[in-house]
Design a protein around this motif. Sequence first.
Motif, PDB file in Angstrom:
ATOM      1  N   SER A   1       0.833  -1.211   0.000  1.00 28.28           N
ATOM      2  CA  SER A   1       0.000   0.000   0.000  1.00 28.28           C
ATOM      3  C   SER A   1       0.864   1.256   0.000  1.00 28.28           C
ATOM      4  O   SER A   1       0.565   2.235  -0.700  1.00 28.28           O
ATOM      5  CB  SER A   1      -0.923   0.001   1.225  1.00 28.28           C
ATOM      6  OG  SER A   1      -1.839  -1.078   1.154  1.00 28.28           O
TER       7      SER A   1
ATOM      8  N   ALA B   1       0.989   4.139  -2.952  1.00 30.01           N
ATOM      9  CA  ALA B   1       0.817   5.560  -2.645  1.00 30.01           C
ATOM     10  C   ALA B   1       1.979   6.368  -3.208  1.00 30.01           C
ATOM     11  O   ALA B   1       1.791   7.487  -3.710  1.00 30.01           O
ATOM     12  CB  ALA B   1       0.713   5.761  -1.132  1.00 30.01           C
TER      13      ALA B   1
ATOM     14  N   ASP C   1       1.561   7.022  -6.869  1.00 29.35           N
ATOM     15  CA  ASP C   1       0.563   8.060  -7.158  1.00 29.35           C
ATOM     16  C   ASP C   1       0.992   9.442  -6.689  1.00 29.35           C
ATOM     17  O   ASP C   1       0.254  10.421  -6.879  1.00 29.35           O
ATOM     18  CB  ASP C   1      -0.765   7.712  -6.479  1.00 29.35           C
ATOM     19  CG  ASP C   1      -1.414   6.468  -7.077  1.00 29.35           C
ATOM     20  OD1 ASP C   1      -1.200   6.199  -8.268  1.00 29.35           O
ATOM     21  OD2 ASP C   1      -2.129   5.763  -6.335  1.00 29.35           O
ATOM     22  N   ALA C   2       2.152   9.555  -6.079  1.00 31.70           N
ATOM     23  CA  ALA C   2       2.560  10.808  -5.442  1.00 31.70           C
ATOM     24  C   ALA C   2       2.591  11.968  -6.442  1.00 31.70           C
ATOM     25  O   ALA C   2       3.221  11.853  -7.499  1.00 31.70           O
ATOM     26  CB  ALA C   2       3.931  10.649  -4.802  1.00 31.70           C
TER      27      ALA C   2
ATOM     28  N   ARG D   1      -3.824   8.233  11.665  1.00 35.06           N
ATOM     29  CA  ARG D   1      -4.342   7.034  10.992  1.00 35.06           C
ATOM     30  C   ARG D   1      -4.641   5.950  12.035  1.00 35.06           C
ATOM     31  O   ARG D   1      -3.853   5.032  12.254  1.00 35.06           O
ATOM     32  CB  ARG D   1      -3.313   6.517   9.976  1.00 35.06           C
ATOM     33  CG  ARG D   1      -2.989   7.498   8.868  1.00 35.06           C
ATOM     34  CD  ARG D   1      -1.966   6.912   7.896  1.00 35.06           C
ATOM     35  NE  ARG D   1      -2.475   5.720   7.221  1.00 35.06           N
ATOM     36  CZ  ARG D   1      -1.771   4.966   6.370  1.00 35.06           C
ATOM     37  NH1 ARG D   1      -0.509   5.290   6.109  1.00 35.06           N
ATOM     38  NH2 ARG D   1      -2.299   3.914   5.803  1.00 35.06           N
TER      39      ARG D   1
ATOM     40  N   GLN E   1       5.791  12.277   3.630  1.00 35.72           N
ATOM     41  CA  GLN E   1       4.378  12.434   3.969  1.00 35.72           C
ATOM     42  C   GLN E   1       3.533  11.312   3.363  1.00 35.72           C
ATOM     43  O   GLN E   1       2.671  10.730   4.036  1.00 35.72           O
ATOM     44  CB  GLN E   1       3.862  13.787   3.462  1.00 35.72           C
ATOM     45  CG  GLN E   1       4.490  15.000   4.131  1.00 35.72           C
ATOM     46  CD  GLN E   1       4.152  16.293   3.399  1.00 35.72           C
ATOM     47  OE1 GLN E   1       3.280  16.318   2.516  1.00 35.72           O
ATOM     48  NE2 GLN E   1       4.836  17.375   3.756  1.00 35.72           N
ATOM     49  N   VAL E   2       3.800  10.999   2.110  1.00 39.61           N
ATOM     50  CA  VAL E   2       3.027   9.960   1.419  1.00 39.61           C
ATOM     51  C   VAL E   2       3.231   8.602   2.076  1.00 39.61           C
ATOM     52  O   VAL E   2       2.272   7.827   2.247  1.00 39.61           O
ATOM     53  CB  VAL E   2       3.417   9.919  -0.072  1.00 39.61           C
ATOM     54  CG1 VAL E   2       2.875   8.674  -0.747  1.00 39.61           C
ATOM     55  CG2 VAL E   2       2.904  11.177  -0.785  1.00 39.61           C
TER      56      VAL E   2
ATOM     57  N   GLY F   1      -0.069   8.121   3.664  1.00 45.36           N
ATOM     58  CA  GLY F   1      -0.737   7.517   2.522  1.00 45.36           C
ATOM     59  C   GLY F   1      -1.158   8.550   1.498  1.00 45.36           C
ATOM     60  O   GLY F   1      -1.813   8.225   0.502  1.00 45.36           O
ATOM     61  N   ARG F   2      -0.742   9.801   1.709  1.00 47.61           N
ATOM     62  CA  ARG F   2      -1.115  10.937   0.863  1.00 47.61           C
ATOM     63  C   ARG F   2      -0.257  12.120   1.283  1.00 47.61           C
ATOM     64  O   ARG F   2       0.393  12.091   2.338  1.00 47.61           O
ATOM     65  CB  ARG F   2      -2.595  11.304   1.092  1.00 47.61           C
ATOM     66  CG  ARG F   2      -2.893  11.513   2.580  1.00 47.61           C
ATOM     67  CD  ARG F   2      -4.233  12.124   2.867  1.00 47.61           C
ATOM     68  NE  ARG F   2      -4.521  12.121   4.285  1.00 47.61           N
ATOM     69  CZ  ARG F   2      -3.998  12.956   5.181  1.00 47.61           C
ATOM     70  NH1 ARG F   2      -3.102  13.869   4.794  1.00 47.61           N
ATOM     71  NH2 ARG F   2      -4.336  12.899   6.464  1.00 47.61           N
ATOM     72  N   PRO F   3      -0.261  13.217   0.496  1.00 45.59           N
ATOM     73  CA  PRO F   3       0.417  14.417   0.959  1.00 45.59           C
ATOM     74  C   PRO F   3      -0.244  14.977   2.208  1.00 45.59           C
ATOM     75  O   PRO F   3      -1.451  14.768   2.431  1.00 45.59           O
ATOM     76  CB  PRO F   3       0.278  15.382  -0.219  1.00 45.59           C
ATOM     77  CG  PRO F   3       0.025  14.506  -1.408  1.00 45.59           C
ATOM     78  CD  PRO F   3      -0.755  13.329  -0.884  1.00 45.59           C
TER      79      PRO F   3
END
Length: 415
Positions: free
Chosen positions: A201, A205, A208-209, A363, A405-406, A410-412
Motif C-alpha cells: 500500500s 501511494a 501516485d505521489a 491514521r 508524507q506519502v 498515505g497521501r500528501p
Amino acid sequence: MSVDNRRTARKAVTGDSAPREIRRRPKNRRAQIAAASAAAFGSLGYHGVSMEDIASGLGISSAALYRHYPSKYALFREELLRVGKAMTESVEVGADGEPSAPRERLRQVIDALVGATIENRPSITLVRWEGRYLDEADRQTLDEQQLSVLDALGDRIGELRPELTENDRRVLRATMLSVITSIADHHATLPTKALVRLLGSACLAIADAPLPPAEKTAEVPVVVEIPDSFKHELLLRKAVELFHDRGYPNVSVEEIATAAGLSAASAVYRFYRGKSDLLAAAFRRAAERVSGAIGPAVAAAPNPEAALTDLISHYVDGSFAERALTFVYYTEFQHVPVEERTALRNIQRLSVEEWARLLREVRPELSPAEARFLVHAAFALVVDLGRSFDSAPFAAQARVRLLMQVVLFGRPAAE
C-alpha cells in the motif's frame, strides 16, 4: 545427533570399553555455513565477524570451515550476490503471468519484491549498507542486480503514469525500493501477510505521489564553517566525513588528526578517548537531533498531522545539511562502543515511538507495529535518496518531504 549422521565402528579388540562413534559430515553443511555467516554479517557487519566466530557458532573448527570457503570474503561475497540475485529474480515475471492493468502489474512486482525481501531480511542489510566492501568487480555485479530491480519498478511506474519524466520515475522507484528494504534496518515484527499488505500500500501511494516541480538547480546545503581553534568540533566533522567516505574500520586516528590539521594522532586524545569515542559522539548528535525536535513540534502544532509535518521538515532539513552524519548513523552502529549502545538504542526507540504515536492519531487504523514500520521506512528513504542522487534538482528537499508524507499518511499532508 540423528542416526543418519553417525555410524558405530566395530570393536577392534575384545574388551574395548565402548564402541567408537564416527561422525559424518552433514550433507547440508555448506548451506548451514552460509546461513550462519549471513546472520553474523547481518548483525555485526563484514568487519565485525571473523572465520573463527562463524566456526564457533556452528560448533566446528576453523579448519573445517576453510574446507568449504577459502576466506571470510568468499562467504561475504556469496551471500550478497545470492540475495541480489534473489531480488532480481523476484521481479522477473513472465509475460503469460502478468495482469493487463498497469496498477495490477505494478502491484505484482511490488509484492514479489516484498516477499523476497522478507525471506532474506537478515541479509538485506548487507546489500543496503555493506556492498561497498566488495571488490570492484563484485560490487559492479551487485549494482547491476539492483539496477535490474529498479528498472522493473520503473517500467511499471511508467506504464501507470506515462506523463512522468525519466528522473521522476527514478525518484519514485528508488523510494519504493528504499521503503521495501527498510525492514532490514530494524527489528520490528509483523505477520508476513500484514507486512506485504502494508508495504504494498505504501508503494502504491508512492506511485501516485503528486511530485512538486523539480528544482532548476541543485540545492547546495549551507555548511557552517568551524574555526580551526574549535578542534573538538572540527575533529568530529572530519571523522564523520572519513567514516562516510571509507567506512569506520578503514579509517585511522592518524588520518582523522591529519584531516583536522593536527600534527600527530596523540593530539586527538586531548579531545576524545579514541576513534570509537568520536563515532559515539556522532551517533549521539544524530539521535538527539531527531529526539530533540519532537517536544517543540508537538507543543507548537494544532494537531498531530501538523506536528508530524513539522517533524518531517526538520528531519529532511537536518539530513540534507549533514548528509555524511545521516549515512554514518545508518551504517556504523555495530562499531559503537558496547557501553554506549543501550543509551543510543533507547533514544532511537523513543523517537520512533513518538513518531508512531502521532501517526496513529492521524491514521487510527494502523496497529502500533504498522506505524513503526512506516516511520522506519520514512526515515530510510531520506538517506537512500540522498546517497542515490546527492543534491540533484529532481530529488530536492520539497520532493523528499512530500514522499515522507506519502509514506506515513498515505497521501500528501493537509495544507
